[in-house]
Scaffold this active site. Structure first.
Site, mmCIF file in Angstrom:
data_model
loop_
_atom_site.group_PDB
_atom_site.id
_atom_site.type_symbol
_atom_site.label_atom_id
_atom_site.label_comp_id
_atom_site.label_asym_id
_atom_site.label_seq_id
_atom_site.Cartn_x
_atom_site.Cartn_y
_atom_site.Cartn_z
ATOM 1 N N GLU A 36 1.104 -1.294 0.062
ATOM 2 C CA GLU A 36 -0.278 -0.223 -0.091
ATOM 3 C C GLU A 36 0.831 0.772 -0.024
ATOM 4 O O GLU A 36 1.593 1.201 1.006
ATOM 5 C CB GLU A 36 -1.136 0.276 1.084
ATOM 6 C CG GLU A 36 -1.920 1.127 1.309
ATOM 7 C CD GLU A 36 -3.021 1.524 2.746
ATOM 8 O OE1 GLU A 36 -3.279 0.263 2.559
ATOM 9 O OE2 GLU A 36 -3.891 1.940 2.200
ATOM 10 N N ASN A 91 -4.638 5.036 -1.935
ATOM 11 C CA ASN A 91 -5.289 5.945 -1.398
ATOM 12 C C ASN A 91 -6.580 6.823 -2.178
ATOM 13 O O ASN A 91 -5.211 7.744 -2.842
ATOM 14 C CB ASN A 91 -5.262 5.864 -0.213
ATOM 15 C CG ASN A 91 -5.419 5.421 1.073
ATOM 16 O OD1 ASN A 91 -5.842 4.277 1.210
ATOM 17 N ND2 ASN A 91 -3.972 4.855 1.425
ATOM 18 N N GLU A 123 -7.840 2.658 -3.889
ATOM 19 C CA GLU A 123 -8.637 2.202 -2.403
ATOM 20 C C GLU A 123 -9.348 3.126 -2.114
ATOM 21 O O GLU A 123 -8.850 4.542 -2.011
ATOM 22 C CB GLU A 123 -7.723 1.828 -1.220
ATOM 23 C CG GLU A 123 -6.470 0.302 -1.535
ATOM 24 C CD GLU A 123 -6.167 0.264 0.171
ATOM 25 O OE1 GLU A 123 -5.567 0.912 0.358
ATOM 26 O OE2 GLU A 123 -5.530 -0.779 0.026
ATOM 27 N N ASP A 153 -12.364 0.366 1.813
ATOM 28 C CA ASP A 153 -11.180 0.794 2.475
ATOM 29 C C ASP A 153 -12.242 1.058 4.225
ATOM 30 O O ASP A 153 -13.323 1.200 4.290
ATOM 31 C CB ASP A 153 -9.999 2.136 2.188
ATOM 32 C CG ASP A 153 -9.092 1.828 2.928
ATOM 33 O OD1 ASP A 153 -9.299 0.732 4.152
ATOM 34 O OD2 ASP A 153 -8.105 2.601 2.679
ATOM 35 N N GLU A 210 -6.454 -5.232 8.523
ATOM 36 C CA GLU A 210 -5.937 -3.688 8.700
ATOM 37 C C GLU A 210 -5.140 -3.970 10.328
ATOM 38 O O GLU A 210 -5.964 -4.915 10.789
ATOM 39 C CB GLU A 210 -6.652 -2.741 7.512
ATOM 40 C CG GLU A 210 -6.655 -2.721 6.922
ATOM 41 C CD GLU A 210 -7.061 -1.518 6.470
ATOM 42 O OE1 GLU A 210 -8.133 -0.870 6.825
ATOM 43 O OE2 GLU A 210 -6.683 -0.114 5.706
HETATM 44 P P1 C2E Z 1 -5.189 3.506 5.897
HETATM 45 O O1 C2E Z 1 -5.626 3.991 4.374
HETATM 46 O O2 C2E Z 1 -6.479 2.981 6.886
HETATM 47 O O3 C2E Z 1 -3.927 3.647 5.605
HETATM 48 C C1 C2E Z 1 -3.349 2.523 7.170
HETATM 49 C C2 C2E Z 1 -3.415 3.259 8.095
HETATM 50 O O4 C2E Z 1 -2.653 2.250 9.141
HETATM 51 C C3 C2E Z 1 -1.153 4.073 7.651
HETATM 52 O O5 C2E Z 1 -1.790 4.653 8.701
HETATM 53 C C4 C2E Z 1 -0.700 2.563 8.777
HETATM 54 O O6 C2E Z 1 1.012 2.880 8.981
HETATM 55 C C5 C2E Z 1 -0.704 2.912 9.826
HETATM 56 N N1 C2E Z 1 -0.770 0.980 10.190
HETATM 57 C C6 C2E Z 1 -0.525 -0.158 9.492
HETATM 58 N N2 C2E Z 1 -0.536 -1.188 9.987
HETATM 59 C C7 C2E Z 1 -0.682 -0.500 11.457
HETATM 60 C C8 C2E Z 1 -0.809 -1.299 12.505
HETATM 61 O O7 C2E Z 1 -0.059 -2.443 12.517
HETATM 62 N N3 C2E Z 1 -0.988 -0.750 13.660
HETATM 63 C C9 C2E Z 1 -1.249 0.035 13.431
HETATM 64 N N4 C2E Z 1 -1.458 1.181 15.358
HETATM 65 N N5 C2E Z 1 -1.262 0.921 12.710
HETATM 66 C C10 C2E Z 1 -0.708 0.426 11.236
HETATM 67 P P2 C2E Z 1 -0.785 6.693 7.611
HETATM 68 O O8 C2E Z 1 0.575 5.886 6.940
HETATM 69 O O9 C2E Z 1 -0.727 7.132 9.041
HETATM 70 O O10 C2E Z 1 -2.404 6.853 7.022
HETATM 71 C C11 C2E Z 1 -3.449 6.980 7.641
HETATM 72 C C12 C2E Z 1 -4.130 7.616 6.747
HETATM 73 O O11 C2E Z 1 -4.333 8.551 5.837
HETATM 74 C C13 C2E Z 1 -4.647 6.456 5.375
HETATM 75 O O12 C2E Z 1 -5.001 5.299 6.021
HETATM 76 C C14 C2E Z 1 -5.473 6.770 4.647
HETATM 77 O O13 C2E Z 1 -7.176 6.858 4.618
HETATM 78 C C15 C2E Z 1 -4.889 8.254 4.518
HETATM 79 N N6 C2E Z 1 -3.473 8.296 3.194
HETATM 80 C C16 C2E Z 1 -2.423 8.160 3.596
HETATM 81 N N7 C2E Z 1 -1.381 8.158 2.128
HETATM 82 C C17 C2E Z 1 -2.313 8.599 1.218
HETATM 83 C C18 C2E Z 1 -2.800 8.984 0.316
HETATM 84 O O14 C2E Z 1 -1.583 9.614 -0.676
HETATM 85 N N8 C2E Z 1 -3.907 10.252 -0.364
HETATM 86 C C19 C2E Z 1 -5.289 9.798 0.725
HETATM 87 N N9 C2E Z 1 -6.077 10.765 -0.107
HETATM 88 N N10 C2E Z 1 -5.303 9.664 1.491
HETATM 89 C C20 C2E Z 1 -4.183 9.127 2.284
HETATM 90 CA CA CA Z 2 -6.226 2.458 2.193
HETATM 91 CA CA CA Z 3 -8.177 1.442 5.508
#
Ligand code: C2E
Ligand code: CA
Ligand code: CA
Ligand code: CA
Length: 253
Positions: A36, A91, A123, A153, A210
């Protein structure tokens, strides 16, 4: 810290945004299925900033489309050196799904990097369908025509509606980490996860859990028929330069 719109634009102009990659693993074999793409801002003063500092702002500000383009271009460029069966998931913000220019943008970007769109997973969260289901459906169908897979998602959070599952051509269902987290402690959560996997199976959708963070969770999910997992157990998001090593020695649960 709070980031303002001017600072965001400066960061975009100075090319400070980059994709990090988190492994997605096939549960029954432990093999890497893909990554991802998660946005990161390498800020000159504040270090690496997570999406909660800038995605909402980029959405309000109308720069989310350029940000997605930057991330995809970097990711497509790197994908050429990865094994061709690995997929990339990106995403897409809800309102981007109402933009009829999104599919041609993705198509032309993929074309210039010779990235086959059958390797791309889009996603989206359900909130994308609230404003105008018909628009979102039309854009989703265009993306599918290009060969992209579509994932729903954070399934199980917010206003999940079975109507969306019926109305839209999803390929994957991502089970939100809140359920995965509590499933080893609470029987109710386990039953919900089991029901979601069953729902996915009967609709012909792949299910991806996830936030898998313990071997116990991975074992339970596998037993329930979940196909793939993503989470700290298999690896945290990493910058592009760490991908070759990850691909050579895939994460062992
Ligand atoms: P998401 O799409 O649900 O992505 C998964 C989030 O969970 C990611 O946080 C990831 O680092 C975190 N995660 C993965 N495995 C674990 C785990 O085992 N434990 C815990 N506590 N967390 C875990 P991240 O990278 O901070 O991203 C947060 C949200 O920001 C994403 O949730 C997504 O909704 C958004 N996002 C990230 N990149 C993009 C992007 O390029 N465009 C858009 N529109 N949204 C984005
Ligand atoms: Ca996602
Ligand atoms: Ca997610
Ligand atoms: Ca999320």
């Amino acid at each position: 810290m709070r980031v303002g719109a001017d600072e965001l634009r400066r960061g975009l102009q100075c090319d400070e945004f980059e994709p990090f990659f988190q492994p997605i693993v096939t549960l029954c074999t432990g093999e890497l299925a893909g990554f991802e793409i998660l946005a990161r801002w390498r800020h000159p003063e504040h270090g690496i900033l997570l999406p909660d500092h800038f995605i909402a702002l980029a959405e309000q500000d109308g720069t989310i489309g350029s940000l997605t383009g930057i991330l995809l271009a970097r990711a497509f460029a790197i994908a050429g050196s990865l094994p061709p069966h690995l997929r990339l998931s990106v995403n897409i913000s809800p309102h981007q799904l109402h933009d009829f220019l999104l599919p041609p943008q993705i198509e032309s970007l993929a074309g210039s990097f010779r990235f086959p769109l059958s390797r791309l997973v889009i996603e989206i969260t359900e909130s994308a369908f609230f404003d105008n289901l018909e628009h979102a459906r039309a854009v989703t169908l265009e993306l599918k025509k290009l060969g992209c897979r579509i994932a729903l998602d954070d399934f199980g959070t917010g206003y999940s509606s079975l109507l969306h599952l019926q109305a839209l051509p999803f390929d994957e269902l991502k089970i939100d980490r809140s359920f995965v987290h509590s499933m080893t402690k609470h029987r109710e959560s386990r039953k919900i996860v089991s029901a979601v996997i069953g729902l996915g199976q009967s609709l012909g959708l792949a299910t991806i859990a996830e936030g898998v963070s313990t071997p116990e969770e991975a074992g339970l999910l596998l037993g329930l028929g979940c196909e793939a997992g993503q989470g700290w157990l298999f690896g945290k998001p990493v910058p592009a330069d760490q991908l070759p090593a990850l691909v050579q020695t895939p994460p062992q649960p």
